[in-house]
Scaffold this active site. Structure first.
Site, mmCIF file in Angstrom:
data_model
loop_
_atom_site.group_PDB
_atom_site.id
_atom_site.type_symbol
_atom_site.label_atom_id
_atom_site.label_comp_id
_atom_site.label_asym_id
_atom_site.label_seq_id
_atom_site.Cartn_x
_atom_site.Cartn_y
_atom_site.Cartn_z
ATOM 1 N N CYS A 62 0.833 -1.199 0.000
ATOM 2 C CA CYS A 62 0.000 0.000 0.000
ATOM 3 C C CYS A 62 0.870 1.253 0.000
ATOM 4 O O CYS A 62 0.596 2.221 -0.699
ATOM 5 C CB CYS A 62 -0.861 -0.017 1.251
ATOM 6 N N CYS A 80 15.529 1.677 -1.498
ATOM 7 C CA CYS A 80 14.163 2.188 -1.657
ATOM 8 C C CYS A 80 13.677 2.566 -0.267
ATOM 9 O O CYS A 80 14.462 3.015 0.570
ATOM 10 C CB CYS A 80 13.266 1.161 -2.337
#
Ligand SMILES: [Zn+2]
Length: 372
Positions: A186, A330
């Site tokens: 999400c 990331c």
């Protein structure tokens, strides 16, 4: 029922499908919400207001500013608090006449059976595959209905998985979790803040119908909601006799923790944030590639990192030095692991994924860094 309760629930009491008898069923019911996040927030809030007698909440997280866009149990003043504490305050305010059971833990193979055993209906508000599969399996074992919900950007879906009521379970449709890293979380994909509100409330409605034993539960059907088209569609789904958990010859008969499996990337060399820090401090030539999205880069970045979002990586390979060490990072390490696999296929040899991503960097190296 007290006079106060008769007033509180008067809109239920006047409905023939609920009435005093139904309201007593709701008061006697025990519903477990897995997660007090995007789906669990609206579900638990309405279940509490409706008078579900015992609401269990499983969560171990703390409230973050980025949660407030959709997790309406928590407010700005709660940032940094345990989600269970802020959820409990809000639910008690909504309805002081119910029991709220707080389970501060990760829903895991060691506690899932015991947790589920204490409840009549399970509302799965989890946002990850390990929990979703575990919740499904344990509900199948215990013959408890598992009210499923999932959201992605503008889309959501819900169903009631209950083989004991004649429908399929989640594994009838998806026997095994997807390979790690193939489905964005999400946080990575994003979600319209209102979307989990819609899906979480559909889950709450199904939970209430199951308790009252009225209407037609979403057993054997998946309801899909597309917010952009403003369109609900439903698909009939069937039980698979070869299902590994609810089929005729089940191979899964005990809870499985997919945590290590789903968290770990196979064959991807990793570097810890401490190793990277040492190399940078020592002035070693390390090329640092940040594969997050530009909006994330604006929130926080590691000095010297070059931004190449994962989706652009294959066409921007020419921007990465081939004769030196490359470290890719990331947010938490999933996208960078994918990037490292891509780079290795493209012939880069000395390339590492930063374990834990920029979030670990903020946690262990640079506490002043903005987290999200
Ligand atoms: Zn099944």
């Amino acid at each position: 029922m007290t006079d106060q309760e008769r007033i509180r629930y008067s809109r239920h009491l006047s409905m023939p499908e609920v009435g005093p008898e139904g309201q007593r069923k709701l008061q006697a019911a025990r519903v477990l919400c897995i997660g007090a996040g995007g789906l669990g927030s609206p579900a638990a809030l309405y279940l509490a207001s409706a008078g579900i007698g015992t609401i269990g909440l499983v969560d171990f997280d703390t409230v973050d500013l980025s949660n407030l866009q959709r997790q309406i149990l928590h407010g700005t003043k709660d940032v940094g608090r345990k989600k269970l504490d802020s959820a409990c305050d809000r639910l008690r305010d909504a309805n002081p006449n119910i029991e709220i059971a707080l389970h501060e833990c990760r829903f895991s193979a060691t506690n899932a059976v015991d947790l589920v055993a204490n409840y009549d209906v399970i509302v799965d508000g989890s946002d990850n595959f390990p929990t979703r599969y575990l919740s499904n399996d344990v509900c199948v074992f215990a013959h408890k209905p598992n009210v499923y919900g999932a959201v992605f950007r503008f889309d959501g879906q819900t169903s009631v998985f209950a083989p004991h009521l004649g429908g399929p379970c989640y594994r009838c449709l998806f026997p095994e979790p997807p390979p790690p890293g193939t489905v964005p979380s999400c946080a990575e994909a994003g979600v319209l803040g209102v979307l989990p509100g819609v899906i979480g409330l559909l889950q709450a409605i199904e939970a209430i119908k199951l308790v009252l034993q009225i209407g037609e539960p979403l057993v054997g059907r998946i309801l899909h909601f597309d917010a952009l088209k403003m369109n609900f569609r439903q698909f009939n789904v069937r039980r698979d006799p070869r299902c590994p958990v609810c089929g005729e010859n089940p191979t899964i008969t005990a809870p499985i923790d997919y945590e290590q499996f789903c968290g770990a990337q196979r064959d991807v060399p990793e570097m810890s944030v401490h190793e990277l820090k040492q190399k940078l401090d020592a002035g070693e030539s390390v090329e640092l590639i940040d594969v997050r999205e530009p909006f994330e880069y604006k929130i926080a970045r590691i000095d010297g990192a070059k931004l190449i979002p994962l989706g652009e990586l294959t066409k921007r390979l020419g921007e990465i030095k081939r004769n030196g060490q490359t470290v890719v990072h990331c947010h938490s390490g999933v996208r960078s692991a994918n990037a490292v696999q891509l780079l290795k296929q493209a012939g880069f040899n000395d390339v590492f994924s930063l374990a834990g991503g920029i979030d670990a960097w903020a946690d262990e190296i640079d506490p002043a860094m903005q987290r999200y």
